[in-house]
Design an enzyme around this catalytic site. Structure first.
Site, PDB file in Angstrom:
ATOM      1  N   GLY A 101      -2.027  79.649  17.950  1.00  0.00           N
ATOM      2  CA  GLY A 101      -2.237  78.733  19.069  1.00  0.00           C
ATOM      3  C   GLY A 101      -0.945  78.493  19.830  1.00  0.00           C
ATOM      4  N   ALA A 102       0.165  78.601  19.115  1.00  0.00           N
ATOM      5  CA  ALA A 102       1.446  78.383  19.778  1.00  0.00           C
ATOM      6  C   ALA A 102       1.738  79.527  20.758  1.00  0.00           C
ATOM      7  CB  ALA A 102       2.560  78.258  18.743  1.00  0.00           C
ATOM      8  N   GLY A 118       8.013  42.377  26.897  1.00  0.00           N
ATOM      9  CA  GLY A 118       6.603  42.037  27.089  1.00  0.00           C
ATOM     10  C   GLY A 118       5.911  43.099  27.925  1.00  0.00           C
ATOM     11  N   GLY A 119       4.901  42.648  28.652  1.00  0.00           N
ATOM     12  CA  GLY A 119       4.119  43.578  29.466  1.00  0.00           C
ATOM     13  C   GLY A 119       4.946  44.256  30.539  1.00  0.00           C
TER      14      GLY A 119
END
Ligand code: HXC
Length: 500
Positions: A390-391, A155-156
Site C-alpha cells: 500500500g505504501a 481554551g477554544g
C-alpha cells in the site's frame, strides 16, 4: 492608541521577553507599509467594570501591509490591553481583516497573544470566536493562512490556529492548550508546567499541532518572510518563479553512493534532497514531528515544489498514523495552492503493530491515498529503492494519479518484501526441501530478481522511465515541466469526505 495598555504594561511585556503587538508587525512587514484598519474601534460592553477599561483598538492591532512583494492582511493581539482577551469589537476587527484578505486574495497572518475569550463579555466573545472560525474555514484553500503564537492561546481560542495552514511557535514564549495546568491538576491530578504542556516543543514534536519552532520572535518573523516567497497569494495564482542560479542540467553523481545497495541499511533522505533540489532551497515543514516522512517546500529550476519523501533513518521509513496525517495535510496544501508534488519513495510498507491498528492506521493511512488521488497539480514520483504494498500505491502509483513515475535500476517494487513474500508463496516447497534454509534463500533471491525488478514494472507501463541516479535532478525538472500545463477535471461535488 499606539501604547495599548500603557507604558507599564509594555515594560512588563518586554520583561517577559516578548515584543508588543506593534513591534511584531514592524518586525514582520516592510517599513512604513502597514495600513491600520478600524483603529478607533472600542469595546461596547460595560459589564464588570469594562466601561472604565476601554482602549482604542480593543486589544488588537489589525490591517494590511506588504511583506516583500506581497500584500498581506494581518492582526496582532495586544496582551497589554485586558490580556489580549477577545471581546465583541476585538473579534469584529479581526473578522473584517479576514474578510478583506479573502476578498483580495491575499495571505492572512494572525499573531496570537491572548488570555482567550473576554470573560466579562460572555456570549459576545463566543459569538466573535465562532465568526473567526467560520472565516478561517471559508478562507481555507483560497488564501494561505498562518498562525503565529506569541503568548498564551488558551481554551477554544486554539481552534482558529488549528484551522489555518501553518502554526509557528517560539520556545518560552508560545503556549497552546484547551485547558491549562491548573484545570488539569484539579481534574486529573497531573502536574505539568505551561511550557511542558503547551509550549513549542510539545506541539512541534508530540502533538503535531504546530509546524515550525523557533528560539526567538525575530527568527520566527524572518522565516515567515522567507516562506511567503515560495507561495502564491491565493489559489488562482501560480507560485512565484525565481532565478535560482542552480543549473537545470546539473548532474547529481553523489547520489550514486548515497543510497546503500543493502536495503537493510539506512541513509538520510535530507542529504538526497539537498543534492537534487535548487541549492539551499529546502524548507522543511513539521521537521520535528513524524520524522519517518519528510515534507517541505523546495525549488526545482526556480519553481516551488512540495516534497513528500520517505525517511529510511526513522522506523526504516515505515508509514504510521502520524506520518499519514502529516503527509496528507501537506499534500492537500500543495494541491490547493498549485504547487507540484514530488514524491521520493523508499518505503517497506505501513508500520505493523496493535497500537497502530487500534489507533486507526486504516483511517489515517487512507488520507494519503485520498490526498494524492484528489490532487490535480503535477505529481511526479521517483522510486529510489523499496516501494512495497500500500505504501507503493501512496508514494508512486500511476493508477492513483501520479503523472510520471521514475525509478532507479536497483529499485524494488512488490506487494511485500522478498522475505515475507517467499515465505508465503513458496512455503510448501521450502518446508519439504532437504535443506529448507538454503531453499528459502534461493526462493527469496528468485522473487527479488523477477517480480521486484523495476524493468518488470516498467514493462507493464507503471514506471515511465528507469534513470541513473546522476540524472535525478535533470529528470525531475523535465518531468515537472512537461506537466505544468496539465488540466485535470474532477466530478462536480459539494466537497469530498476525506477519512478524518
Ligand atoms: C478578561 C483577561 C483574560 C480573559 C487575562 N485577562 N485573561 N481578562 N478575559 N480571558 C486579564 C487579566 O485579568 C489581567 O488584567 C491581564 O489580562 C493580564 O493577565 P494576568 O493573569 O495578569 O497575566 P499572566 O499572569 O501572564 O497570565 C496570563 C494567562 C491568564 C495565563 C492568559 O491571564 C489566564 O489564565 N487567563 C485566563 C485564560 C482563560 O481561561 N481564558 C478563557 C479560556 S475559555 P489586570 O487588569 O488584572 O492586569 C475560552 C473560550 C473560547 O477562551 C471559546 C471559543 C470557542
Amino acid at each position: 492608541m499606539m501604547l495599548g495598555g500603557g507604558e507599564k504594561r509594555i515594560e512588563a511585556q518586554h520583561e517577559r521577553g516578548k515584543l508588543t503587538a506593534r513591534e511584531r508587525i514592524d518586525l514582520l512587514t516592510e517599513e512604513g507599509s502597514f495600513i491600520e484598519h478600524q483603529a478607533f474601534i472600542t469595546g461596547r460592553s460595560a459589564d464588570f467594570g469594562l466601561a472604565d477599561k476601554r482602549h482604542l483598538g480593543d486589544g488588537v492591532v489589525a490591517g494590511s501591509a506588504r511583506i516583500g512583494e506581497k500584500q498581506v492582511f494581518l492582526f496582532s493581539q495586544d496582551f497589554t490591553v485586558l490580556g489580549g482577551s477577545l471581546g465583541e469589537m476585538h473579534a469584529e476587527r479581526i473578522a473584517q481583516v479576514q474578510e478583506l484578505a479573502l476578498k483580495n486574495g491575499s495571505p492572512f497572518i494572525q499573531i496570537n497573544d491572548s488570555g482567550g475569550a473576554r470573560i466579562q463579555e460572555g456570549v459576545l466573545s463566543l459569538h466573535g470566536y465562532a465568526k473567526i472560525f467560520r472565516n478561517n474555514t471559508l478562507s481555507s484553500g483560497v488564501i494561505p493562512q498562518f498562525s503565529v503564537i506569541l503568548g498564551p492561546c488558551a481554551g477554544g481560542a486554539v481552534y482558529s490556529p488549528a484551522i489555518t495552514d501553518f502554526v509557528f511557535m517560539v520556545d518560552r514564549v508560545s503556549n497552546m492548550y484547551i485547558t491549562g495546568p491548573d484545570v488539569i491538576r484539579a481534574v486529573t491530578g497531573e502536574n505539568i508546567s505551561h511550557e511542558e504542556l503547551g509550549g513549542a516543543e510539545a506541539h512541534c514534536e508530540k502533538s503535531g499541532v504546530a509546524h515550525f519552532r523557533f528560539d526567538t520572535e525575530t527568527d520566527c518573523m524572518e522565516f515567515i518572510r522567507k516562506l511567503l516567497t515560495y507561495l502564491p497569494a491565493n489559489n488562482m495564482e501560480q507560485p512565484p518563479v525565481v532565478d535560482c542560479g542552480d543549473p537545470a542540467d546539473r548532474e547529481t553523481p553523489a547520489l550514486e553512493t548515497l543510497i546503500p545497495g543493502d536495503d537493510k541499511k539506512s541513509y538520510d533522505v535530507k542529504e538526497f534532497i539537498a543534492e537534487v533540489f535548487d541549492q539551499d532551497s529546502f524548507i522543511e515543514v513539521h521537521a520535528d514531528y513524524a520524522k519517518n516522512v519528510v515534507v517541505g517546500f523546495a525549488r526545482l529550476a526556480g519553481r516551488t515544489v512540495g516534497i513528500f519523501a520517505n525517511q529510511p533513518k526513522v522506523f526504516a521509513a515505515a508509514l504510521n498514523i502520524d506520518a499519514s496525517d502529516k503527509g496528507a495535510r501537506f499534500l492537500r496544501f500543495c494541491d490547493a495552492f498549485n504547487i507540484p508534488i514530488v514524491s521520493l519513495a523508499d518505503v517497506p510498507g505501513f508500520l505493523p503493530g496493535v497500537a497502530q491498528e487500534h489507533g486507526g492506521i486504516i483511517r489515517h493511512g487512507a488520507k494519503i491515498l485520498y490526498a494524492i488521488a484528489e490532487a490535480t497539480v503535477p505529481k511526479v514520483a521517483l522510486i529510489m529503492r523499496k516501494a512495497y504494498g500500500g505504501a507503493f500505491i501512496c508514494m508512486a502509483s500511476k493508477a492513483l494519479g501520479f503523472d510520471r513515475v521514475l525509478a532507479y535500476p536497483t529499485a524494488q517494487i512488490a506487494v511485500m518484501g522478498p522475505e515475507g513474500a517467499a515465505n508465503i508463496i513458496f512455503r510448501r516447497e521450502i518446508e519439504s526441501a532437504e535443506d529448507s534454509e538454503t531453499k528459502r534463500q534461493e526462493k527469496i533471491e528468485e522473487f527479488r530478481r523477477s517480480v521486484m525488478d523495476p524493468f518488470t514494472t516498467a514493462g507493464y507501463g507503471y514506471v515511465d522511465d528507469i534513470i541513473e541516479p546522476r540524472h535525478t535532478r535533470i529528470e525531475l525538472i523535465r518531468s515537472i515541466e512537461m506537466n505544468l500545463r496539465k488540466r485535470e477535471e474532477r466530478p462536480r461535488k459539494k466537497h469530498g469526505n476525506i477519512p478524518l
